[in-house]
Design a protein around this motif. Structure first.
Motif, mmCIF file in Angstrom:
data_model
loop_
_atom_site.group_PDB
_atom_site.id
_atom_site.type_symbol
_atom_site.label_atom_id
_atom_site.label_comp_id
_atom_site.label_asym_id
_atom_site.label_seq_id
_atom_site.Cartn_x
_atom_site.Cartn_y
_atom_site.Cartn_z
ATOM 1 N N HIS A 8 0.988 -1.336 -0.212
ATOM 2 C CA HIS A 8 0.109 0.149 0.089
ATOM 3 C C HIS A 8 0.924 1.166 -0.078
ATOM 4 C CE1 HIS A 8 -3.680 2.296 0.736
ATOM 5 N NE2 HIS A 8 -3.167 2.881 1.890
ATOM 6 N N SER A 9 1.992 1.333 0.840
ATOM 7 C CA SER A 9 2.737 2.372 0.898
ATOM 8 C C SER A 9 3.445 2.524 -0.524
ATOM 9 C CB SER A 9 3.762 2.140 1.945
ATOM 10 O OG SER A 9 3.165 2.214 3.236
ATOM 11 N N HIS A 10 3.937 1.562 -1.002
ATOM 12 C CA HIS A 10 4.552 1.617 -2.446
ATOM 13 C C HIS A 10 3.663 2.385 -3.514
ATOM 14 C CE1 HIS A 10 7.476 0.356 -5.481
ATOM 15 N NE2 HIS A 10 6.564 0.007 -6.184
ATOM 16 N N THR A 40 4.717 -6.382 -12.421
ATOM 17 C CA THR A 40 3.453 -6.400 -13.016
ATOM 18 C C THR A 40 3.217 -4.933 -13.077
ATOM 19 O OG1 THR A 40 2.412 -6.226 -10.910
ATOM 20 C CG2 THR A 40 2.494 -8.504 -11.637
ATOM 21 N N MET A 41 2.588 -4.565 -14.303
ATOM 22 C CA MET A 41 2.006 -3.358 -14.571
ATOM 23 C C MET A 41 0.984 -2.904 -13.303
ATOM 24 S SD MET A 41 1.737 -0.608 -16.883
ATOM 25 C CE MET A 41 1.825 -1.087 -18.556
ATOM 26 N N VAL A 42 1.165 -1.529 -13.045
ATOM 27 C CA VAL A 42 0.331 -1.042 -12.049
ATOM 28 C C VAL A 42 -0.611 -0.131 -12.664
ATOM 29 C CG1 VAL A 42 0.266 0.382 -9.915
ATOM 30 C CG2 VAL A 42 2.311 -1.226 -10.285
ATOM 31 N N ASP A 43 -1.943 -0.045 -12.615
ATOM 32 C CA ASP A 43 -2.640 0.670 -13.181
ATOM 33 C C ASP A 43 -3.516 1.764 -12.271
ATOM 34 O OD1 ASP A 43 -2.979 -0.581 -15.890
ATOM 35 O OD2 ASP A 43 -3.292 -2.269 -14.648
ATOM 36 N N TYR A 44 -3.396 3.012 -12.537
ATOM 37 C CA TYR A 44 -4.110 4.080 -11.706
ATOM 38 C C TYR A 44 -4.954 4.828 -12.387
ATOM 39 C CZ TYR A 44 0.225 3.903 -8.483
ATOM 40 O OH TYR A 44 1.113 3.460 -7.440
ATOM 41 N N HIS A 91 -7.506 10.913 -19.926
ATOM 42 C CA HIS A 91 -6.108 10.798 -20.602
ATOM 43 C C HIS A 91 -5.165 9.771 -20.112
ATOM 44 C CE1 HIS A 91 -2.311 12.018 -23.014
ATOM 45 N NE2 HIS A 91 -1.644 11.816 -21.652
ATOM 46 N N PHE A 92 -4.444 8.699 -20.897
ATOM 47 C CA PHE A 92 -3.764 7.784 -20.136
ATOM 48 C C PHE A 92 -2.253 8.190 -20.606
ATOM 49 C CE2 PHE A 92 -7.518 5.459 -19.535
ATOM 50 C CZ PHE A 92 -7.211 4.786 -18.221
ATOM 51 N N ASN A 93 -1.379 7.861 -19.804
ATOM 52 C CA ASN A 93 0.105 7.822 -19.880
ATOM 53 C C ASN A 93 0.477 6.449 -19.599
ATOM 54 O OD1 ASN A 93 0.495 10.500 -20.630
ATOM 55 N ND2 ASN A 93 1.083 11.124 -18.630
ATOM 56 N N PRO A 94 0.713 5.526 -20.723
ATOM 57 C CA PRO A 94 0.839 4.100 -20.472
ATOM 58 C C PRO A 94 2.445 4.015 -20.351
ATOM 59 C CG PRO A 94 0.603 4.694 -22.608
ATOM 60 C CD PRO A 94 0.431 5.873 -22.077
ATOM 61 N N TYR A 95 3.087 2.989 -20.132
ATOM 62 C CA TYR A 95 4.374 2.332 -19.911
ATOM 63 C C TYR A 95 5.249 3.330 -19.443
ATOM 64 C CZ TYR A 95 2.130 -0.582 -23.429
ATOM 65 O OH TYR A 95 1.234 -1.238 -24.166
ATOM 66 N N VAL A 96 4.794 4.002 -18.265
ATOM 67 C CA VAL A 96 5.520 4.670 -17.556
ATOM 68 C C VAL A 96 6.702 4.215 -16.319
ATOM 69 C CG1 VAL A 96 5.595 6.692 -15.653
ATOM 70 C CG2 VAL A 96 4.100 6.823 -17.418
ATOM 71 N N THR A 97 7.866 4.307 -16.306
ATOM 72 C CA THR A 97 8.877 3.664 -15.613
ATOM 73 C C THR A 97 9.142 4.457 -14.318
ATOM 74 O OG1 THR A 97 9.787 2.417 -17.466
ATOM 75 C CG2 THR A 97 11.102 2.613 -15.594
ATOM 76 N N TRP A 98 8.829 4.169 -13.186
ATOM 77 C CA TRP A 98 8.868 4.699 -12.041
ATOM 78 C C TRP A 98 9.501 3.624 -10.871
ATOM 79 C CZ3 TRP A 98 6.837 4.841 -7.084
ATOM 80 C CH2 TRP A 98 7.269 5.978 -6.289
ATOM 81 N N ASP A 100 11.855 1.402 -10.886
ATOM 82 C CA ASP A 100 12.019 0.118 -11.324
ATOM 83 C C ASP A 100 10.558 -0.718 -11.572
ATOM 84 O OD1 ASP A 100 14.695 0.413 -11.346
ATOM 85 O OD2 ASP A 100 15.017 -0.223 -9.266
ATOM 86 N N LYS A 101 9.393 0.208 -11.810
ATOM 87 C CA LYS A 101 8.129 -0.321 -11.899
ATOM 88 C C LYS A 101 7.264 0.181 -13.142
ATOM 89 C CE LYS A 101 5.921 -2.531 -9.580
ATOM 90 N NZ LYS A 101 5.577 -4.093 -9.425
ATOM 91 N N MET A 102 6.843 -0.862 -13.989
ATOM 92 C CA MET A 102 5.983 -0.260 -15.188
ATOM 93 C C MET A 102 4.713 -0.022 -14.648
ATOM 94 S SD MET A 102 6.369 0.290 -18.293
ATOM 95 C CE MET A 102 7.737 -0.652 -18.872
ATOM 96 N N LEU A 103 4.227 1.364 -14.989
ATOM 97 C CA LEU A 103 2.788 1.842 -14.617
ATOM 98 C C LEU A 103 2.046 2.507 -15.813
ATOM 99 C CD1 LEU A 103 2.704 5.127 -13.494
ATOM 100 C CD2 LEU A 103 3.921 4.234 -11.715
ATOM 101 N N LYS A 104 0.812 2.688 -15.519
ATOM 102 C CA LYS A 104 0.127 3.346 -16.436
ATOM 103 C C LYS A 104 -1.154 4.173 -15.489
ATOM 104 C CE LYS A 104 -3.425 1.285 -18.377
ATOM 105 N NZ LYS A 104 -4.239 0.171 -19.132
ATOM 106 N N TYR A 105 -1.026 5.425 -16.050
ATOM 107 C CA TYR A 105 -2.249 6.282 -15.240
ATOM 108 C C TYR A 105 -3.147 7.159 -16.245
ATOM 109 C CZ TYR A 105 1.130 10.117 -15.404
ATOM 110 O OH TYR A 105 2.141 11.198 -15.867
ATOM 111 N N GLY A 106 -4.265 7.037 -15.727
ATOM 112 C CA GLY A 106 -5.505 7.814 -16.464
ATOM 113 C C GLY A 106 -5.765 9.079 -15.640
ATOM 114 N N VAL A 107 -6.000 10.206 -16.265
ATOM 115 C CA VAL A 107 -6.577 11.487 -15.514
ATOM 116 C C VAL A 107 -7.708 11.862 -16.102
ATOM 117 C CG1 VAL A 107 -5.622 13.802 -15.120
ATOM 118 C CG2 VAL A 107 -3.885 12.056 -15.409
#
Length: 246
Positions: A8-10, A40-44, A91-98, A100-107
């Motif tokens: 959760h903190s991560h 794994t991909m983290v989806d926000y 709007h989605f920003n996919p394949y964001v590396t942060w 050492d994790k791959m994530l995608k976030y939609g605003v």
């Protein structure tokens, strides 16, 4: 701190790298992982009051999160206009590396998120929120507002199901609502996607829909009592009992 708290903190820590948001949830396989280091991909989903202003600030902080052509050709205004006029307001920003994790976030604009939850205007994020998510930020109490969406989803699923069905059938039908008409389900997506989602998150579906199932059971009892009153030769006494009970 146990694995769940660490995970959760991560998930929360990413929010320190972007401008403030009014709403944030994560979804997908992240809900099952207790290992924050698992690849794994983290989806926000991020809800903000003013997407234009938010993207303007985020471009200063994280321009590399965006497609280069968007940054060069119009910046925040272009990003917001495409989401509003050509997309579903997100709007989605996919394949964001942060970290050492791959994530995608939609605003999404908070007003649009709330309207979709209440009215199914685009049935995109409302469909996402009919399935389990982990809410990390909820300044406007979207969790409570979403109860309207969950009740409507269960009602729609009950209308589409046969007279006899299992609890898993119910959750599968609810889960499938947002995929109806999605052409990706014909060739690009796993045909068993809905089944896998429900079986993998069955306990989360139960906790989400238990209050509405109990509400439905209560309604069935009221309807049964009403029908009994209509056909019972003792309906006069029944009516007196109900009045006395009230």
């Amino acid at each position: 701190m146990d694995n769940k708290d660490t995970a959760h903190s991560h998930l929360l820590s990413f929010l320190n790298a972007i401008p403030p948001v009014d709403f944030c949830c994560v979804y997908g396989s992240t809900l099952h992982s207790t290992d924050p280091g698992k690849s794994t991909m983290v989806d926000y989903i991020l809800g903000v009051s003013d997407p234009l202003q938010w993207h303007s600030e985020n471009l200063k902080m994280n321009a590399d999160h965006y497609a280069s052509w968007m940054v060069l050709l119009g910046g925040a205004k272009l990003i917001t206009n495409i989401a509003d006029k050509l997309g579903v307001g997100v709007h989605f920003n996919p394949y964001v590396t942060w970290n050492d994790k791959m994530l995608k976030y939609g605003v999404v604009r908070m007003h649009d998120l709330i309207q979709d939850i209440l009215n199914w205007e685009r049935f995109y994020l409302s469909g996402r929120l009919q399935k389990p998510v982990n809410m990390l930020v909820d300044n406007l109490d979207i969790e409570t507002i979403n109860s309207v969406n969950l009740r409507a989803a269960m009602s729609a699923a009950l209308l589409l199901l046969p007279p006899k069905f299992t609890e898993e059938d119910l959750y599968a039908k609810i889960c499938s609502l947002s995929y109806m008409g999605d052409v990706r389900m014909l060739f690009a997506e796993d045909r068993n996607k809905v089944k896998k989602i429900v079986q993998g998150q069955f306990d989360l579906f139960q906790s989400m829909y238990k209050p509405f199932l109990e509400e439905y059971e209560g309604m069935k009892m009221v309807i049964s009592c009403f029908l009994y009153l209509l056909i019972s030769p003792h309906r006069g006494n029944c009516c007196k009992w109900i009045v006395a009970y009230q």
